[in-house]
Design a protein around this motif. Structure first.
Motif, PDB file in Angstrom:
ATOM      1  N   SER A 199     -10.302  -5.548   0.954  1.00 41.34           N
ATOM      2  CA  SER A 199      -9.417  -6.529   0.297  1.00 41.34           C
ATOM      3  C   SER A 199      -8.505  -7.174   1.330  1.00 41.34           C
ATOM      4  O   SER A 199      -8.280  -8.390   1.313  1.00 41.34           O
ATOM      5  CB  SER A 199      -8.572  -5.845  -0.786  1.00 41.34           C
TER       6      SER A 199
ATOM      7  N   HIS B 174      -8.329  -0.258   0.275  1.00 39.27           N
ATOM      8  CA  HIS B 174      -7.963  -1.676   0.288  1.00 39.27           C
ATOM      9  C   HIS B 174      -8.395  -2.361   1.585  1.00 39.27           C
ATOM     10  O   HIS B 174      -8.045  -3.528   1.805  1.00 39.27           O
ATOM     11  CB  HIS B 174      -6.446  -1.835   0.119  1.00 39.27           C
TER      12      HIS B 174
ATOM     13  N   ASP C 190       0.825  -1.211   0.000  1.00 39.28           N
ATOM     14  CA  ASP C 190       0.000   0.000   0.000  1.00 39.28           C
ATOM     15  C   ASP C 190       0.856   1.257   0.000  1.00 39.28           C
ATOM     16  O   ASP C 190       0.544   2.243  -0.676  1.00 39.28           O
ATOM     17  CB  ASP C 190      -0.914   0.026   1.236  1.00 39.28           C
TER      18      ASP C 190
END
Length: 507
Positions: free
Chosen positions: A77, A74, A25
């Motif tokens: 996810s 995210h 990330d």
């Protein structure tokens, strides 16, 4: 003690996997499809042109943070990737595996670059893996016990799998393999199977009705995919892609699992019904010329059987093999993980992967490695063009992104640059364009090499290319340049544009 040991193993792999995703990330931007998925959260619905609604519902929740952070978008996810590891471990234990089998299968998942990238991005892929494996877990429990409550759980899981990604239909079709065996066939037919079928239909009905009202655009999308991509695939080509993307060393385990689950000697009698469901699913995917990533959840189930085979048949005779096997997987993972997850900064990855500079550019396949800087340049370029317009033109100006990722990127980042909203007639963005009204007298449009100035000249009397943005990391010629246009004097209104693009939304 064995339970505690297995729990520690699961916790270790979960911590390592989440840590890798968080590092990625910090090093990456958004992949193009993610920008569409994020935008769906601003338009929650029972369906979208390309996919079912779950991704939009999750995006809606994430969008409440009003953030442009990769980490924020995210969150789900990462949660799904965490739960996938737990499901894999629990299923391994259900099928008779112990701590070493759990360790091996989770190590295979961790060292496969495809699972790194597939479980990182905010796409339906990671969520369909989750629901596929959750469904498989319920299937295993049903076949082992023939308890009807697991049929209910399986039905619910499959319904949400359908609402996540339509490829769960391959898993559902594979369940026909249960009818080949007397024990499972008798149990299913005696348990009012019609009630579960009805429940499934009720749960998926809102999305099916939505698709019906829109004229089943998903079928148009698949038709376009077959025309441009799927018909060009070969079985050997797809198999090669699977082997490479899942780490060639894991082939040893999933091929071993494929053979092992069919053996009857000393194996539980419930292995074969489960094996047939897996094989039928894989066969149907191959028959339909599916892309490599469609096979991944089915291959995870093979890896589960492979890890049990390795533990029970190999390690029981040669315990020492465990250590070189772990060492090889770890070393291969250290080499391959950066090709799935952006665990390295871009400059470091270029050196690590030995990417050579050709024609003044590095060809990087994974767009998230460089998309952050790309979007900074793109938004800066659009801002410069927008500020160059007279004030009266800026007041009503809109931005037309030829590709849905371009419109999605503008809408995600535009507030930082004080830019107007973007629209597009590509993919689901078509749904969110105005149905009536006149276009503003001035539109800022931009596209990559997929569409030139002639595309926009079809809709405006004056189109001028005013700025080009070079992408030094493009791995495809069409992505090398983005061109920004000032378009004036529209020849069609919004209603006419919707009619014009109604049959062109996937072009």
């Amino acid at each position: 003690m064995p339970i505690r040991k297995t729990t520690i193993i699961i916790a270790f792999f979960c911590i390592v996997k989440i840590s890798l995703h968080l590092i990625a990330d910090s090093n990456s931007g958004f992949q193009g499809d993610e920008l569409l998925h994020i935008e769906t959260g601003n338009h929650p619905s029972f369906g979208y042109m390309e996919f079912p609604p779950v991704i939009g519902w999750l995006a809606f929740i994430q969008n409440q943070f009003h953030s442009q952070s990769v980490f924020v978008h995210h969150i789900f996810s990462h949660i799904a990737s965490f739960l996938i590891l737990i499901l894999i471990a629990l299923t391994t234990l259900q099928l008779g595996g112990k701590s070493k089998a759990v360790f091996i299968v989770l190590l295979c998942i961790l060292t496969a670059p495809a699972f790194g990238r597939g479980h990182q991005l905010f796409q339906p892929v990671v969520f369909t893996h989750f629901f596929w494996l959750l469904s498989f877990y319920q299937l295993v429990r049903f076949v082992k016990t023939l308890d009807k409550k697991y049929l209910l759980y399986l039905t619910i899981c499959l319904s949400f799998g359908f609402l996540t990604k339509y490829d769960i239909l391959f898993f559902i079709a594979g369940l026909s393999g249960l009818l080949l065996f007397k024990s499972t066939r008798t149990s299913i037919l005696q348990k009012d199977i019609w009630k579960y079928i009805l429940l499934f239909i009720i749960l998926i009905a809102p999305n099916v009705i939505w698709q019906y009202k829109q004229g089943f655009p998903v079928l148009d999308m698949f038709s376009r995919l077959y025309e441009t991509q799927l018909d060009k695939l070969t079985i050997l080509g797809v198999l090669e892609s699977i082997v490479i993307s899942l780490n060639p060393l894991t082939l040893f385990f999933w091929i071993g699992g494929f053979i092992y689950m069919f053996r009857t000697k000393n194996n539980p009698n419930y292995y074969r019904p489960i094996a047939f469901t897996i094989v039928i699913s894989i066969f149907l995917m191959a028959l339909n010329k599916s892309k490599a990533y469609y096979f991944y959840p089915a291959i995870i189930t093979l890896l589960i059987f492979g890890s049990i085979w390795f533990e029970q048949k190999i390690l029981s005779k040669r315990q020492w093999i465990l250590y070189p096997a772990i060492a090889l997987l770890v070393v291969s993972g250290l080499v391959l993980i950066p090709f799935g997850l952006a665990v390295l900064p871009l400059d470091t990855f270029i050196k690590f992967a030995a990417v050579e500079k050709k024609d003044n550019r590095y060809e990087i396949e994974y767009t998230e490695y460089y998309s952050k800087s790309k979007w900074e340049e793109t938004m800066g370029g659009i801002k410069t063009v927008y500020d160059s317009l007279p004030m009266n033109e800026r007041r009503d100006c809109l931005i037309w992104g030829k590709h849905y990722s371009q419109a999605g990127g503008v809408n995600l980042f535009r507030e930082n640059y004080e830019l107007p909203k973007a629209f597009s007639y590509h993919g689901s963005f078509y749904l969110w364009t105005p149905e009536k009204g006149e276009l503003p007298k001035t539109i800022i449009a931009f596209s990559n090499g997929e569409a030139g100035i002639d595309f926009f000249q079809s809709f405006f009397r004056s189109v001028v290319a005013v700025k080009q943005i070079y992408n030094p990391y493009a791995d495809d010629e069409k992505d090398l340049w983005q061109t920004i246009y000032i378009c004036k004097e529209p020849t069609l209104n919004f209603e006419q544009l919707r009619t014009e693009f109604k049959t062109r939304i996937f072009e």
